[in-house]
Design an enzyme around this catalytic site. Structure first.
Site, PDB file in Angstrom:
ATOM      1  N   THR A 228      13.576  74.091  14.111  1.00  0.00           N
ATOM      2  CA  THR A 228      13.264  75.498  14.362  1.00  0.00           C
ATOM      3  C   THR A 228      13.154  76.265  13.048  1.00  0.00           C
ATOM      4  OG1 THR A 228      14.450  75.342  16.431  1.00  0.00           O
ATOM      5  CG2 THR A 228      14.045  77.571  15.594  1.00  0.00           C
ATOM      6  N   CYS A 325      22.466  72.761 -10.465  1.00  0.00           N
ATOM      7  CA  CYS A 325      22.795  71.477  -9.836  1.00  0.00           C
ATOM      8  C   CYS A 325      23.400  70.540 -10.868  1.00  0.00           C
ATOM      9  CB  CYS A 325      21.541  70.822  -9.283  1.00  0.00           C
ATOM     10  SG  CYS A 325      20.521  71.953  -8.380  1.00  0.00           S
TER      11      CYS A 325
HETATM   12  N1  PLP Z   1      12.834  73.051  -8.698  1.00  0.00           N
HETATM   13  C1  PLP Z   1      13.246  73.900  -9.648  1.00  0.00           C
HETATM   14  C2  PLP Z   1      12.433  74.059 -10.893  1.00  0.00           C
HETATM   15  C3  PLP Z   1      14.429  74.626  -9.466  1.00  0.00           C
HETATM   16  O1  PLP Z   1      14.843  75.457 -10.428  1.00  0.00           O
HETATM   17  C4  PLP Z   1      15.150  74.449  -8.267  1.00  0.00           C
HETATM   18  C5  PLP Z   1      16.423  75.177  -8.063  1.00  0.00           C
HETATM   19  O2  PLP Z   1      17.294  75.184  -8.923  1.00  0.00           O
HETATM   20  C6  PLP Z   1      14.681  73.551  -7.312  1.00  0.00           C
HETATM   21  C7  PLP Z   1      13.507  72.876  -7.562  1.00  0.00           C
HETATM   22  C8  PLP Z   1      15.407  73.336  -6.020  1.00  0.00           C
HETATM   23  O3  PLP Z   1      15.235  74.440  -5.202  1.00  0.00           O
HETATM   24  P1  PLP Z   1      16.107  74.705  -3.881  1.00  0.00           P
HETATM   25  O4  PLP Z   1      17.376  75.322  -4.358  1.00  0.00           O
HETATM   26  O5  PLP Z   1      15.268  75.631  -3.072  1.00  0.00           O
HETATM   27  O6  PLP Z   1      16.281  73.423  -3.188  1.00  0.00           O
END
Ligand code: PLP
Length: 380
Positions: A228, A325
């Site tokens: 959804t 991350c």
């Molecule tokens: N790609 C880039 C360049 C990002 O900076 C990020 C987020 O830190 C992502 C992908 C991942 O995005 P999301 O947090 O929406 O999964």
């Protein structure tokens, strides 16, 4: 708290918040439901899709709503792996979601494209390697999340188009900071709301009509992404983007007027930082970069990055050591390693990323706090 971590998440904008609240009131039903309330929610999604498509320059039928860029990239890469022969080439500075997806879906058939010292992908490498071997696809980010360095995604996409190769553009850090138009010409595109004032956990991808879905189940999104849709999140995403795009409009100018002061504040901060702390190096300084991002190698202090972050936090400033991350794990930055920095150098990197509401005064206050932190950390 003065917030300088917008590349991790930009706080929700007032427009997005209002759109979200309005949507949960007006569209309480499931957009796949057969009754009038369901149809209303489905129509709201279609209108939102049309607005996004107009901004990106593609057809609304090519856009799929999802949970964000990580999902978009996983889905795109698994589709490519199941439908195309050959290797996936991706720049060595891609976000971990691209690197890990490539390792999973293209195990044993993936190659990292080198980058130059200034953080721009090595265009010559691509031009030399392409005639020798035909990859399945090329993946390139539009702007790097750690350094802010802009990548030649438009040129690489054209090169791919000439060779009939699919190109995947990760626009997570570009959309909502720079004009989105033209991004929609990429075969595959990933974006998310929370980098420009929309909510977390909602985003989009551009993909072909015949798509091998990552998530299977219901027939949502024309069978390309089961589950959804997040109606309120999507409407908030579009509201945030409309506001940014309107601000970024270019009435006959090369640089959107709204960016001129912001670039000046960033550059003043850099100049003053270098004066205050001789030896500071700005990563990617010679390359075109996002107006909001400064990646700086700070003077060495024991356990340097963490101590800087904690000290600045105590002084009321939220800054980061790089990608949100990657930074949790405190591993050396693969981005700086690809740019040729040693671990002892990349361990000194701090990332300051401003947002749309950051003021000149915020940048000045950040500099003062860094000065104070440097004295307390005894690095000057
Ligand atoms: N790609 C880039 C360049 C990002 O900076 C990020 C987020 O830190 C992502 C992908 C991942 O995005 P999301 O947090 O929406 O999964």
């Amino acid at each position: 708290m003065r917030y300088f971590d917008h590349n991790a998440t930009h706080p929700l904008s007032a427009a997005a918040r209002a759109a979200w609240l309005d949507a949960v009131e007006r569209f309480p039903a499931n957009p796949s439901s057969p009754h009038r309330w369901g149809a209303r929610a489905a129509t709201a999604l279609d209108e939102a899709r049309e607005k996004l498509a107009a901004r990106l320059g593609c057809s609304p039928f090519e856009l799929v709503w999802n949970s964000g860029a990580t999902e978009a990239i996983n889905a795109s890469i698994q589709h490519l792996a199941t439908t195309a022969d050959g290797e996936l080439w991706y720049s060595a500075i891609e976000h971990p979601c691209t690197v890990a997806s490539a390792q999973r879906w293209f195990a044993g058939r993936q190659r990292a494209i080198p980058v130059r010292r200034d953080g721009v992908v090595d265009w010559d490498w691509i031009a030399t390697e392409l005639p020798r071997q035909r990859p399945a696809a090329i993946a390139l980010m539009a702007a790097n999340n750690e350094t802010g360095v802009l990548q030649p995604w438009s040129g690489v996409r054209e090169l791919c188009a000439q060779q009939g190769l699919p190109c995947l553009v990760d626009a997570a850090q570009w959309v909502g900071k720079l004009p989105a138009h033209g991004l929609g010409r990429s075969d595959f595109l990933a974006g998310c709301a929370h980098k420009f004032g929309g909510p977390q956990g909602v985003g989009f991808m551009k993909c072909p009509a015949k798509f091998h879905p990552l998530l299977v189940g219901g027939p949502q999104e024309d069978g390309r992404r089961a589950g959804t849709e997040n109606v309120a999140g999507i409407l908030a995403l579009v509201a945030a983007l409309e506001e940014r795009e309107t601000a970024l409009e270019l009435p006959g100018r090369r640089l959107p007027a709204v960016l001129e002061p912001r670039l000046a504040w960033r550059d003043r901060f850099i100049a003053d930082l270098k004066t205050a702390l001789p030896g500071v190096e700005i990563v990617g300084e010679g390359a075109p970069r996002l107006w909001n991002t400064v990646a700086a190698l700070m003077p060495a202090a024991a356990d340097c990055r963490r101590r800087w972050v904690v000290k600045l936090d105590k002084l009321g400033f939220a800054v980061s050591t790089g990608s949100a991350c990657a930074s949790g794990k405190e591993q050396p930055s693969h981005v700086l390693a690809a740019m040729g920095y040693r671990t002892d150098e990349s361990d000194r990197m701090l990332r300051f990323s401003a947002g749309w509401d950051t003021t000149e005064e915020d940048w000045r206050a950040l500099l003062d706090a860094i000065r104070q932190a440097a004295t307390e950390l005894q690095v000057v």
